[in-house]
Design an enzyme around this catalytic site. Structure first.
Site, PDB file in Angstrom:
ATOM      1  N   LYS A  40       0.841  -1.219   0.000  1.00 28.52           N
ATOM      2  CA  LYS A  40       0.000   0.000   0.000  1.00 28.52           C
ATOM      3  C   LYS A  40       0.874   1.267   0.000  1.00 28.52           C
ATOM      4  CE  LYS A  40      -2.054  -1.088   3.835  1.00 28.52           C
ATOM      5  NZ  LYS A  40      -1.337  -2.344   4.126  1.00 28.52           N
ATOM      6  N   ARG A 117      -9.399   1.021   9.397  1.00 29.81           N
ATOM      7  CA  ARG A 117      -8.966  -0.366   9.552  1.00 29.81           C
ATOM      8  C   ARG A 117      -9.997  -1.202  10.288  1.00 29.81           C
ATOM      9  NH1 ARG A 117      -3.139   0.454   9.383  1.00 29.81           N
ATOM     10  NH2 ARG A 117      -2.142  -1.580   9.290  1.00 29.81           N
ATOM     11  N   ARG A 156      11.749  -5.732   3.819  1.00 28.74           N
ATOM     12  CA  ARG A 156      11.500  -4.272   3.792  1.00 28.74           C
ATOM     13  C   ARG A 156      12.530  -3.510   4.622  1.00 28.74           C
ATOM     14  NH1 ARG A 156       5.772  -1.962   5.161  1.00 28.74           N
ATOM     15  NH2 ARG A 156       5.964  -3.315   6.969  1.00 28.74           N
ATOM     16  N   ARG A 189      11.720  -2.226  10.303  1.00 31.07           N
ATOM     17  CA  ARG A 189      10.676  -1.870  11.262  1.00 31.07           C
ATOM     18  C   ARG A 189      10.565  -2.922  12.354  1.00 31.07           C
ATOM     19  NH1 ARG A 189       5.427   0.028   7.866  1.00 31.07           N
ATOM     20  NH2 ARG A 189       4.444  -1.324   9.393  1.00 31.07           N
ATOM     21  N   ARG A 200      -0.218  -9.069  13.258  1.00 35.90           N
ATOM     22  CA  ARG A 200      -0.784  -8.074  12.324  1.00 35.90           C
ATOM     23  C   ARG A 200      -1.705  -8.740  11.305  1.00 35.90           C
ATOM     24  NH1 ARG A 200       4.500  -5.643  10.117  1.00 35.90           N
ATOM     25  NH2 ARG A 200       3.196  -4.311   8.814  1.00 35.90           N
TER      26      ARG A 200
HETATM   27  P1  AP5 Z   1       4.895  -1.562   1.635  1.00 36.00           P
HETATM   28  O1  AP5 Z   1       4.545  -0.659   0.503  1.00 36.00           O
HETATM   29  O2  AP5 Z   1       5.715  -1.024   2.758  1.00 36.00           O
HETATM   30  O3  AP5 Z   1       3.589  -2.321   2.175  1.00 36.00           O
HETATM   31  P2  AP5 Z   1       2.363  -1.796   3.045  1.00 36.00           P
HETATM   32  O4  AP5 Z   1       1.142  -2.481   2.510  1.00 36.00           O
HETATM   33  O5  AP5 Z   1       2.349  -0.311   3.101  1.00 36.00           O
HETATM   34  O6  AP5 Z   1       2.753  -2.449   4.411  1.00 36.00           O
HETATM   35  P3  AP5 Z   1       2.679  -1.877   5.892  1.00 36.00           P
HETATM   36  O7  AP5 Z   1       3.328  -2.954   6.733  1.00 36.00           O
HETATM   37  O8  AP5 Z   1       3.241  -0.513   5.992  1.00 36.00           O
HETATM   38  O9  AP5 Z   1       1.185  -1.874   6.129  1.00 36.00           O
HETATM   39  P4  AP5 Z   1       0.537  -1.872   7.485  1.00 36.00           P
HETATM   40  O10 AP5 Z   1      -0.864  -1.689   7.060  1.00 36.00           O
HETATM   41  O11 AP5 Z   1       0.818  -3.036   8.348  1.00 36.00           O
HETATM   42  O12 AP5 Z   1       1.305  -0.718   8.245  1.00 36.00           O
HETATM   43  P5  AP5 Z   1       0.876   0.715   8.721  1.00 36.00           P
HETATM   44  O13 AP5 Z   1       2.053   1.555   8.601  1.00 36.00           O
HETATM   45  O14 AP5 Z   1      -0.395   1.164   8.115  1.00 36.00           O
HETATM   46  O15 AP5 Z   1       5.641  -2.828   0.980  1.00 36.00           O
HETATM   47  C1  AP5 Z   1       6.185  -3.851   1.787  1.00 36.00           C
HETATM   48  C2  AP5 Z   1       7.550  -4.270   1.187  1.00 36.00           C
HETATM   49  O16 AP5 Z   1       7.328  -4.887  -0.080  1.00 36.00           O
HETATM   50  C3  AP5 Z   1       8.513  -3.111   0.941  1.00 36.00           C
HETATM   51  O17 AP5 Z   1       9.817  -3.529   1.207  1.00 36.00           O
HETATM   52  C4  AP5 Z   1       8.367  -2.822  -0.561  1.00 36.00           C
HETATM   53  O18 AP5 Z   1       9.545  -2.284  -1.135  1.00 36.00           O
HETATM   54  C5  AP5 Z   1       8.045  -4.200  -1.119  1.00 36.00           C
HETATM   55  N1  AP5 Z   1       7.165  -4.165  -2.262  1.00 36.00           N
HETATM   56  C6  AP5 Z   1       6.106  -3.331  -2.440  1.00 36.00           C
HETATM   57  N2  AP5 Z   1       5.520  -3.596  -3.614  1.00 36.00           N
HETATM   58  C7  AP5 Z   1       6.214  -4.622  -4.174  1.00 36.00           C
HETATM   59  C8  AP5 Z   1       6.099  -5.356  -5.378  1.00 36.00           C
HETATM   60  N3  AP5 Z   1       5.132  -5.081  -6.251  1.00 36.00           N
HETATM   61  N4  AP5 Z   1       6.967  -6.360  -5.631  1.00 36.00           N
HETATM   62  C9  AP5 Z   1       7.942  -6.667  -4.758  1.00 36.00           C
HETATM   63  N5  AP5 Z   1       8.139  -5.991  -3.599  1.00 36.00           N
HETATM   64  C10 AP5 Z   1       7.276  -4.992  -3.312  1.00 36.00           C
HETATM   65  O19 AP5 Z   1       0.528   0.427  10.274  1.00 36.00           O
HETATM   66  C11 AP5 Z   1       1.524   0.005  11.176  1.00 36.00           C
HETATM   67  C12 AP5 Z   1       0.888  -0.177  12.559  1.00 36.00           C
HETATM   68  O20 AP5 Z   1       0.366   1.087  13.029  1.00 36.00           O
HETATM   69  C13 AP5 Z   1      -0.301  -1.131  12.621  1.00 36.00           C
HETATM   70  O21 AP5 Z   1       0.101  -2.481  12.757  1.00 36.00           O
HETATM   71  C14 AP5 Z   1      -1.042  -0.596  13.858  1.00 36.00           C
HETATM   72  O22 AP5 Z   1      -0.419  -1.022  15.061  1.00 36.00           O
HETATM   73  C15 AP5 Z   1      -0.856   0.912  13.749  1.00 36.00           C
HETATM   74  N6  AP5 Z   1      -1.960   1.550  12.998  1.00 36.00           N
HETATM   75  C16 AP5 Z   1      -1.828   2.328  11.876  1.00 36.00           C
HETATM   76  N7  AP5 Z   1      -3.016   2.748  11.452  1.00 36.00           N
HETATM   77  C17 AP5 Z   1      -3.934   2.230  12.300  1.00 36.00           C
HETATM   78  C18 AP5 Z   1      -5.341   2.276  12.357  1.00 36.00           C
HETATM   79  N8  AP5 Z   1      -6.060   2.960  11.447  1.00 36.00           N
HETATM   80  N9  AP5 Z   1      -5.972   1.613  13.362  1.00 36.00           N
HETATM   81  C19 AP5 Z   1      -5.282   0.920  14.284  1.00 36.00           C
HETATM   82  N10 AP5 Z   1      -3.946   0.832  14.286  1.00 36.00           N
HETATM   83  C20 AP5 Z   1      -3.259   1.470  13.288  1.00 36.00           C
END
Ligand code: AP5
Length: 253
Positions: A40, A117, A156, A189, A200
């Site tokens: 994402k 979420r 990542r 991370r 997660r």
């Molecule tokens: P990346 O683009 O980083 O993936 P992502 O989907 O953004 O993954 P996240 O882990 O950031 O999502 P998340 O939803 O768990 O985290 P968030 O920050 O929102 O890609 C992943 C890897 O793959 C990278 O290395 C990239 O280079 C590679 N890649 C990408 N595309 C590729 C491709 N096509 N081919 C090959 N490789 C590729 O949340 C983190 C934490 O914050 C949560 O767990 C929670 O504790 C808290 N939080 C945040 N928002 C909320 C909410 N609304 N409610 C409750 N808790 C929340």
């Protein structure tokens, strides 16, 4: 088109400090849905470059708050939950987004990543959008098999300074461990450890996946297959948006 938005308001919660260029086009208001690690954040970066939208990630806010000297007790609890891989409580997340609700009126549009979420957050977002007098254009929902997600998460690396995202195999930086964009030292991370990844994924299945039904019934859901290179997935996302907004230009993309 390549409009870099500074996201100052989103990070600081102070609306007046943002200096967004006027959008020379339709402002898109989008939500990105999908499991952790599906890509994402990577798509958000590419979509923002293409559409000129502003990337609003709740995860980025929490990671930025990790550097605060004296986080409030509520924020401390939120950061502990995040380290364990659990969801932060709805009331904390919603109040943080509410403080930044002016970003929903951003002149360039927005791309919400990581929010909503849960069902409660989705309903809160509906209220906030109504209060700001704007509507959602589409919810891009990314899907990928679990084994590919684990490979993406374990490789990542992120830049704590400018938030750029890399992958050791598929998107390596030019110099190992160093951010191409700002020279920052790349980190893994804390919540990308195997135990946190498991938690997660469970939280996603229980709380977030049901949102696909919520948005499908509202007619906003746009499913996108998330396999292939980031550029291929971007092309697929733009094709889906073009189909949805037939006749409306995607800013030369
Ligand atoms: P990346 O683009 O980083 O993936 P992502 O989907 O953004 O993954 P996240 O882990 O950031 O999502 P998340 O939803 O768990 O985290 P968030 O920050 O929102 O890609 C992943 C890897 O793959 C990278 O290395 C990239 O280079 C590679 N890649 C990408 N595309 C590729 C491709 N096509 N081919 C090959 N490789 C590729 O949340 C983190 C934490 O914050 C949560 O767990 C929670 O504790 C808290 N939080 C945040 N928002 C909320 C909410 N609304 N409610 C409750 N808790 C929340």
């Amino acid at each position: 088109m390549n409009v870099q938005r500074n996201r100052v308001s989103w990070f600081s919660g102070v609306e007046s400090r943002c200096e967004q260029p006027t959008a020379p086009h339709r402002a898109y208001r989008l939500v990105l849905l999908g499991p952790p690690g599906v890509g994402k954040g990577t798509q958000a970066e590419l979509l923002c470059e293409t559409l000129g939208t502003c990337h609003l990630s709740t995860g980025d806010i929490f990671r930025a708050a990790q550097c605060e000297q004296q986080p409030s007790p509520a924020l401390q609890r939120a950061l502990e939950a995040m380290r364990r891989g659990e969801l932060v409580s709805d009331d904390v997340v919603v109040s943080i987004v509410r403080e930044r609700a002016g970003c929903l009126r951003c002149r360039g549009g927005f791309l919400l990543d990581g929010f909503p979420r849960t069902r409660a957050q989705a309903e809160a977002l509906d209220v906030l959008l109504g209060e700001q007098g704007v509507t959602l254009d589409a919810v891009l929902s990314y899907e990928l098999p679990l084994e590919e997600i684990v490979v993406r998460l374990s490789g990542r690396r992120t830049c704590p300074e400018c938030k750029a995202v890399y992958h050791t195999q598929t998107r390596p930086p030019r110099a190992e461990g160093v951010c191409d964009q700002c020279g920052g030292k790349l980190m893994q991370r804390e919540d990308d450890r195997p135990e946190s990844i498991r938690i997660r994924m469970r939280a996603y299945e229980e709380s977030t996946r049901p949102l696909t039904d919520y948005y499908e019934s509202g007619g906003n859901l746009v499913p996108v297959r998330a396999s292939g290179t980031p550029e291929e997935i971007l092309a697929r996302s733009l094709d889906s948006l073009r189909e949805r907004f037939a006749g409306i230009g995607l800013n030369g993309a």
